[in-house]
Enzyme design. Sequence first.
Site, PDB file in Angstrom:
ATOM      1  N   ASP A  12     -29.271   4.859   4.094  1.00  0.00           N
ATOM      2  CA  ASP A  12     -30.271   5.921   4.026  1.00  0.00           C
ATOM      3  C   ASP A  12     -30.361   6.600   5.389  1.00  0.00           C
ATOM      4  O   ASP A  12     -30.528   5.924   6.408  1.00  0.00           O
ATOM      5  CB  ASP A  12     -31.638   5.356   3.653  1.00  0.00           C
ATOM      6  N   ASP A  46     -36.188   8.128 -11.245  1.00  0.00           N
ATOM      7  CA  ASP A  46     -37.094   7.285 -10.475  1.00  0.00           C
ATOM      8  C   ASP A  46     -38.347   7.062 -11.307  1.00  0.00           C
ATOM      9  O   ASP A  46     -38.993   8.028 -11.736  1.00  0.00           O
ATOM     10  CB  ASP A  46     -37.457   7.964  -9.155  1.00  0.00           C
TER      11      ASP A  46
END
Length: 239
Positions: A8, A129
Amino acid sequence: MIIIPAVDIKNGKCVQLVQGEPGTEQVVIENPAEVAKQWEQKGAKKLHIVDLDGALGSGRNLSIVKEIIEKTKSPIQLGGGIRSVSDAKKLLEIGVNTVIIGTMAIKNPEIIKELSSEYGCERICVSLDSKNNKVVTHGWKESTDKTPIEYAKLFEKMGAGSILFTNVDVEGLLNGINLEPIKELLNNVSIPIIYSGGITSVDDLKVLSDIGVDFVVIGSALYKGLITLEDALKYQKID
Protein backbone atom coordinates in the site's frame (compact mmCIF):
# COMPACT_ATOMS: atom_id res chain seq x y z
CA MET A 1 -5.13 -20.60 -3.55
CA ILE A 2 -2.53 -17.96 -4.35
CA ILE A 3 -1.00 -15.80 -1.59
CA ILE A 4 -0.58 -12.14 -2.57
CA PRO A 5 1.41 -9.70 -0.40
CA ALA A 6 0.01 -6.16 -0.30
CA VAL A 7 2.08 -3.05 -0.96
CA ASP A 8 0.00 0.00 0.00
CA ILE A 9 1.48 3.32 -1.11
CA LYS A 10 0.88 6.66 0.58
CA ASN A 11 3.01 9.79 0.27
CA GLY A 12 5.55 7.76 -1.66
CA LYS A 13 6.00 5.20 1.12
CA CYS A 14 4.77 1.69 1.88
CA VAL A 15 2.26 1.91 4.73
CA GLN A 16 -0.37 -0.07 6.59
CA LEU A 17 -3.44 1.79 7.85
CA VAL A 18 -6.06 0.70 10.38
CA GLN A 19 -9.51 0.51 8.77
CA GLY A 20 -8.17 2.55 5.85
CA GLU A 21 -8.11 5.74 7.93
CA PRO A 22 -5.43 8.33 7.11
CA GLY A 23 -3.32 9.11 10.15
CA THR A 24 -3.49 5.55 11.51
CA GLU A 25 -0.25 4.43 9.87
CA GLN A 26 1.24 1.63 11.96
CA VAL A 27 3.85 0.60 9.43
CA VAL A 28 5.80 3.08 7.31
CA ILE A 29 8.61 1.83 5.05
CA GLU A 30 10.63 3.82 2.54
CA ASN A 31 10.87 2.68 -1.09
CA PRO A 32 7.74 0.62 -1.95
CA ALA A 33 9.43 -0.75 -5.07
CA GLU A 34 12.11 -2.40 -2.95
CA VAL A 35 9.44 -3.81 -0.64
CA ALA A 36 7.64 -5.31 -3.64
CA LYS A 37 10.91 -6.77 -4.93
CA GLN A 38 11.63 -8.35 -1.55
CA TRP A 39 8.23 -10.06 -1.45
CA GLU A 40 8.90 -11.44 -4.92
CA GLN A 41 12.34 -12.69 -3.89
CA LYS A 42 10.75 -14.46 -0.92
CA GLY A 43 8.43 -16.38 -3.22
CA ALA A 44 5.39 -14.23 -4.01
CA LYS A 45 3.88 -15.16 -7.39
CA LYS A 46 1.67 -12.07 -7.55
CA LEU A 47 1.68 -8.60 -5.98
CA HIS A 48 -1.21 -6.44 -4.76
CA ILE A 49 -0.53 -2.72 -5.08
CA VAL A 50 -2.84 -0.07 -3.64
CA ASP A 51 -2.41 3.61 -4.43
CA LEU A 52 -3.88 5.02 -1.22
CA ASP A 53 -3.34 8.60 -2.31
CA GLY A 54 -5.36 7.86 -5.43
CA ALA A 55 -8.09 6.18 -3.38
CA LEU A 56 -8.26 9.12 -0.98
CA GLY A 57 -8.22 11.69 -3.79
CA SER A 58 -5.00 13.29 -2.61
CA GLY A 59 -2.74 12.53 -5.58
CA ARG A 60 -1.27 9.59 -7.46
CA ASN A 61 1.85 7.43 -7.19
CA LEU A 62 2.22 6.53 -10.85
CA SER A 63 6.00 6.91 -10.90
CA ILE A 64 6.31 4.40 -8.03
CA VAL A 65 3.96 1.99 -9.79
CA LYS A 66 6.18 2.18 -12.87
CA GLU A 67 9.24 1.53 -10.71
CA ILE A 68 7.59 -1.56 -9.20
CA ILE A 69 6.79 -2.85 -12.70
CA GLU A 70 10.40 -2.30 -13.75
CA LYS A 71 11.92 -3.97 -10.66
CA THR A 72 9.68 -7.04 -10.48
CA LYS A 73 8.57 -9.82 -12.79
CA SER A 74 5.50 -11.05 -10.92
CA PRO A 75 2.02 -10.11 -12.17
CA ILE A 76 0.73 -6.95 -10.52
CA GLN A 77 -2.86 -6.17 -9.61
CA LEU A 78 -3.45 -2.53 -8.77
CA GLY A 79 -6.28 -0.52 -7.28
CA GLY A 80 -6.86 2.87 -5.75
CA GLY A 81 -8.22 5.99 -7.39
CA ILE A 82 -9.07 4.56 -10.80
CA ARG A 83 -11.77 7.11 -11.56
CA SER A 84 -12.02 6.96 -15.35
CA VAL A 85 -11.67 4.57 -18.26
CA SER A 86 -8.55 6.47 -19.31
CA ASP A 87 -7.02 5.90 -15.84
CA ALA A 88 -7.62 2.16 -16.21
CA LYS A 89 -6.27 2.05 -19.76
CA LYS A 90 -3.13 3.97 -18.82
CA LEU A 91 -2.34 1.46 -16.06
CA LEU A 92 -3.01 -1.55 -18.27
CA GLU A 93 -0.82 -0.12 -21.00
CA ILE A 94 2.18 0.62 -18.73
CA GLY A 95 2.28 -2.99 -17.58
CA VAL A 96 -0.19 -3.46 -14.74
CA ASN A 97 -1.60 -6.95 -15.30
CA THR A 98 -4.96 -6.43 -13.60
CA VAL A 99 -6.73 -3.22 -12.65
CA ILE A 100 -8.98 -3.27 -9.60
CA ILE A 101 -11.97 -0.98 -10.08
CA GLY A 102 -14.27 -0.03 -7.23
CA THR A 103 -16.23 3.21 -7.04
CA MET A 104 -16.19 3.75 -10.81
CA ALA A 105 -17.69 0.31 -11.41
CA ILE A 106 -20.45 0.90 -8.88
CA LYS A 107 -21.30 4.21 -10.52
CA ASN A 108 -21.30 2.83 -14.05
CA PRO A 109 -21.22 -0.98 -14.39
CA GLU A 110 -21.10 -0.73 -18.20
CA ILE A 111 -17.48 0.39 -17.88
CA ILE A 112 -16.56 -3.15 -16.84
CA LYS A 113 -18.09 -4.54 -20.01
CA GLU A 114 -16.16 -1.99 -22.09
CA LEU A 115 -12.79 -2.69 -20.48
CA SER A 116 -13.26 -6.47 -20.44
CA SER A 117 -14.12 -6.45 -24.14
CA GLU A 118 -11.01 -4.44 -25.01
CA TYR A 119 -8.41 -5.94 -22.66
CA GLY A 120 -9.81 -9.33 -21.66
CA CYS A 121 -11.78 -10.38 -18.58
CA GLU A 122 -8.74 -11.64 -16.73
CA ARG A 123 -7.28 -8.11 -16.59
CA ILE A 124 -10.38 -6.55 -15.03
CA CYS A 125 -11.19 -7.03 -11.34
CA VAL A 126 -14.03 -5.35 -9.46
CA SER A 127 -13.45 -4.37 -5.85
CA LEU A 128 -16.37 -4.91 -3.49
CA ASP A 129 -15.71 -3.45 -0.06
CA SER A 130 -18.31 -4.57 2.46
CA LYS A 131 -19.36 -2.84 5.66
CA ASN A 132 -22.38 -4.16 7.57
CA ASN A 133 -23.10 -6.33 4.51
CA LYS A 134 -23.46 -3.32 2.19
CA VAL A 135 -20.95 -2.33 -0.46
CA VAL A 136 -19.16 0.92 0.40
CA THR A 137 -17.39 3.28 -1.99
CA HIS A 138 -15.20 6.40 -2.09
CA GLY A 139 -12.56 4.99 0.23
CA TRP A 140 -15.20 3.29 2.44
CA LYS A 141 -16.87 6.62 3.18
CA GLU A 142 -20.18 6.15 1.32
CA SER A 143 -22.57 3.22 1.60
CA THR A 144 -24.67 1.76 -1.20
CA ASP A 145 -27.99 -0.05 -0.79
CA LYS A 146 -26.76 -3.33 -2.31
CA THR A 147 -25.02 -6.35 -0.83
CA PRO A 148 -21.73 -7.78 -2.12
CA ILE A 149 -23.61 -10.74 -3.62
CA GLU A 150 -25.96 -8.49 -5.60
CA TYR A 151 -23.04 -6.57 -7.08
CA ALA A 152 -20.90 -9.66 -7.63
CA LYS A 153 -23.63 -11.28 -9.74
CA LEU A 154 -24.02 -8.08 -11.75
CA PHE A 155 -20.31 -7.69 -12.46
CA GLU A 156 -19.89 -11.33 -13.36
CA LYS A 157 -22.49 -10.74 -16.08
CA MET A 158 -20.68 -7.57 -17.14
CA GLY A 159 -17.48 -9.50 -17.80
CA ALA A 160 -15.35 -8.96 -14.71
CA GLY A 161 -12.66 -11.61 -14.47
CA SER A 162 -12.51 -11.61 -10.68
CA ILE A 163 -13.89 -9.99 -7.54
CA LEU A 164 -11.73 -8.50 -4.80
CA PHE A 165 -13.81 -8.82 -1.63
CA THR A 166 -12.67 -6.81 1.36
CA ASN A 167 -14.52 -7.12 4.63
CA VAL A 168 -14.11 -3.62 6.06
CA ASP A 169 -15.59 -4.74 9.38
CA VAL A 170 -12.43 -6.72 10.13
CA GLU A 171 -9.84 -5.13 7.82
CA GLY A 172 -6.65 -3.93 9.50
CA LEU A 173 -7.82 -4.90 13.00
CA LEU A 174 -5.87 -8.19 13.14
CA ASN A 175 -8.74 -9.93 14.93
CA GLY A 176 -9.30 -12.67 12.38
CA ILE A 177 -11.83 -13.14 9.61
CA ASN A 178 -15.58 -13.58 9.28
CA LEU A 179 -16.18 -16.60 7.06
CA GLU A 180 -19.89 -16.38 6.30
CA PRO A 181 -19.77 -13.47 3.80
CA ILE A 182 -16.96 -15.18 1.89
CA LYS A 183 -18.81 -18.50 1.73
CA GLU A 184 -21.91 -16.74 0.43
CA LEU A 185 -19.92 -15.06 -2.33
CA LEU A 186 -18.26 -18.33 -3.34
CA ASN A 187 -21.67 -19.98 -3.52
CA ASN A 188 -23.18 -17.27 -5.71
CA VAL A 189 -20.59 -16.50 -8.40
CA SER A 190 -18.26 -18.64 -10.44
CA ILE A 191 -15.48 -16.13 -11.20
CA PRO A 192 -12.42 -16.13 -8.91
CA ILE A 193 -12.70 -14.45 -5.51
CA ILE A 194 -9.73 -12.54 -4.09
CA TYR A 195 -10.19 -12.16 -0.34
CA SER A 196 -8.78 -9.38 1.84
CA GLY A 197 -9.37 -8.24 5.39
CA GLY A 198 -8.53 -9.34 8.92
CA ILE A 199 -6.14 -12.19 8.17
CA THR A 200 -4.14 -12.66 11.35
CA SER A 201 -2.75 -16.20 11.44
CA VAL A 202 -1.98 -19.20 9.27
CA ASP A 203 -5.17 -20.75 10.67
CA ASP A 204 -7.11 -18.09 8.75
CA LEU A 205 -5.26 -19.11 5.59
CA LYS A 206 -6.03 -22.79 6.15
CA VAL A 207 -9.74 -22.09 6.51
CA LEU A 208 -9.80 -19.86 3.40
CA SER A 209 -7.99 -22.53 1.43
CA ASP A 210 -10.37 -25.23 2.66
CA ILE A 211 -13.50 -23.33 1.55
CA GLY A 212 -12.10 -22.68 -1.92
CA VAL A 213 -10.96 -19.05 -1.98
CA ASP A 214 -8.87 -18.48 -5.12
CA PHE A 215 -6.56 -15.67 -3.97
CA VAL A 216 -5.74 -14.10 -0.60
CA VAL A 217 -4.22 -10.66 -0.05
CA ILE A 218 -2.20 -10.29 3.16
CA GLY A 219 -1.04 -6.93 4.48
CA SER A 220 -0.75 -6.03 8.16
CA ALA A 221 -0.12 -9.58 9.38
CA LEU A 222 2.96 -9.82 7.16
CA TYR A 223 4.31 -6.39 8.02
CA LYS A 224 3.84 -6.89 11.75
CA GLY A 225 5.38 -10.36 11.72
CA LEU A 226 2.27 -12.27 12.76
CA ILE A 227 2.65 -14.41 9.64
CA THR A 228 5.81 -14.94 7.62
CA LEU A 229 5.47 -15.18 3.87
CA GLU A 230 7.29 -18.52 4.04
CA ASP A 231 4.60 -19.94 6.34
CA ALA A 232 1.80 -18.37 4.29
CA LEU A 233 3.11 -19.96 1.11
CA LYS A 234 2.64 -23.41 2.66
CA TYR A 235 -1.07 -22.86 2.04
CA GLN A 236 -0.54 -21.82 -1.54
CA LYS A 237 -1.91 -24.19 -4.13
CA ILE A 238 -1.09 -23.56 -7.77
CA ASP A 239 -3.13 -25.51 -10.31
